[in-house]
Enzyme design. Sequence first.
Site, mmCIF file in Angstrom:
data_model
loop_
_atom_site.group_PDB
_atom_site.id
_atom_site.type_symbol
_atom_site.label_atom_id
_atom_site.label_comp_id
_atom_site.label_asym_id
_atom_site.label_seq_id
_atom_site.Cartn_x
_atom_site.Cartn_y
_atom_site.Cartn_z
ATOM 1 N N LYS A 192 0.894 -1.174 0.113
ATOM 2 C CA LYS A 192 -0.127 -0.083 -0.134
ATOM 3 C C LYS A 192 0.880 1.121 0.052
ATOM 4 C CE LYS A 192 -4.400 -1.861 1.861
ATOM 5 N NZ LYS A 192 -4.097 -3.265 1.870
HETATM 6 C C1 LIG Z 1 -4.466 -4.522 1.274
HETATM 7 C C2 LIG Z 1 -3.799 -5.575 1.149
HETATM 8 C C3 LIG Z 1 -4.135 -6.636 0.177
HETATM 9 C C4 LIG Z 1 -5.010 -6.592 -0.613
HETATM 10 O O1 LIG Z 1 -4.993 -5.808 -1.777
HETATM 11 P P1 LIG Z 1 -6.369 -5.325 -2.701
HETATM 12 O O2 LIG Z 1 -5.985 -4.209 -3.393
HETATM 13 O O3 LIG Z 1 -7.243 -4.738 -1.686
HETATM 14 O O4 LIG Z 1 -6.700 -6.376 -3.247
HETATM 15 C C5 LIG Z 1 -3.469 -8.054 0.309
HETATM 16 N N1 LIG Z 1 -2.310 -8.124 1.155
HETATM 17 C C6 LIG Z 1 -1.990 -7.115 1.977
HETATM 18 C C7 LIG Z 1 -0.969 -7.165 2.830
HETATM 19 C C8 LIG Z 1 -2.799 -5.910 1.927
HETATM 20 O O5 LIG Z 1 -2.454 -4.873 2.779
#
Ligand SMILES: *Cc1c(COP(=O)(O)O)cnc(C)c1O
Length: 436
Positions: A107
């Site tokens: 993220k």
């Molecule tokens: C947010 C997140 C996901 C999922 O990603 P999306 O874009 O919501 O599908 C997967 N793994 C981790 C560690 C995350 O923080």
Amino acid sequence: MIFYSTNKKSTPASLKKATLEGLANDGGLYVPSVIPRFSEEEIELLRDAPFNDIAFAVAKKFNDGEIPDDRLGEIIESCFTFKTPLVALEADTYVEELFNGPTLAFKDYGARFLAHLTGYFAEEDRTFITILVATSGDTGSAVADGFKGVPNTRVVLLYPSGKVSRLQEQQLTTVGGNVTALEIDGDFDDCQRLVKQAFMDAELKQCLVLTSANSINISRLIPQTFYYAWGSLQLAARHPGKKAFFAVPSGNYGNLTGGVLAKMMGFPIEHFIAGSNANDSVTRYLEEGRYEPHPTVETLSSAMDVGNPSNFARLRHFYLDDHHAMAADISGHSVSDSETLDTIRAVYDRFGYIMDPHTAVGFRALEKFKEANSTVDSPAAIMSTAHPAKFIEAIKEALDMDITIPDRLQEVLDKQKISIPMSADYRDLSSFLSKL
Ligand SMILES: *Cc1c(COP(=O)(O)O)cnc(C)c1O
């Protein structure tokens, strides 16, 4: 570039408007009016380019002149100061590590790009922007860190007291500077309700420019195409003539949607394997063509616990609501918690590599795909979305060992927590915000 809402009712928006609004006012998600294409010659020129050059080339097509090139280049340089390694597990299977940013989760790519774009647009408008976010953990820490020190912006985070892990709480409450953490006496739903009330508060909006930085923001999606573009070119260089498979651990499907955009833009990608946990609404849709979301269930891969993923609306839009077209590009496999733990164990035994539970879902989904399609002879990369040290308990359960905590994380754990305790009554939040 002009952006439309997936609900088609609100007026088209510039990159600035779409970024500062987040959600379109008809409740839809912003999507580019056309998907920019890279010609084969353009792709050829990028083949050996560094990550940030590829990021710039891709971002430029979405920006279309709104931000001057030199500023866009500077923004990209300040966002992506960390590496995106492609680690080989075996001859044709790789892990693309997306967790080397400051909060050790993918993220960081989206949050940092959004933060710097918001800062740029605030400066251009000579305004000061307040970002209000309700968080249950990961999103909040990436947003807090992304906006840290970005001029003309301030972040106010609301998190439920006692309902986030100690590591997450430390990440939310130790940033300082232009980031304030409000510790709400309530649950995550209370935090979300308070934020919604603030956004509807006409009086408050007279004195503050509020924006949300939430995960559906178009400026969080755009940078999630960069590492697919880069990764696919790296894999093509190592495996001439082949196009890449990407296995993506998915919750809200924003990461996957970034990949789909990169493929549609012309980068050498063959197919996606979307791994879900027990929250399998999209997995079932890909198999059966019917979308019937179920309530969210809790799993070990908690950042993927999403019963009704918001980016599914974007995926539908990009595939013109054609189930067959989507299923031709994306296969879905769901992975249980016990399979996740088994996978962490098996991957460690076979390769000596420690995967966090989210990445393990992606790995197992890829295995299931290969079991069902024995003819795959292209390189595949699993998108690794978090550093295993963020999920120490799951690793301990699977491997019965403690792992070393990276310095960045240890520093956060040692810092002094600073939060402002607050009730779940909106009057307290509004009086706090109006005094800012
Ligand atoms: C947010 C997140 C996901 C999922 O990603 P999306 O874009 O919501 O599908 C997967 N793994 C981790 C560690 C995350 O923080």
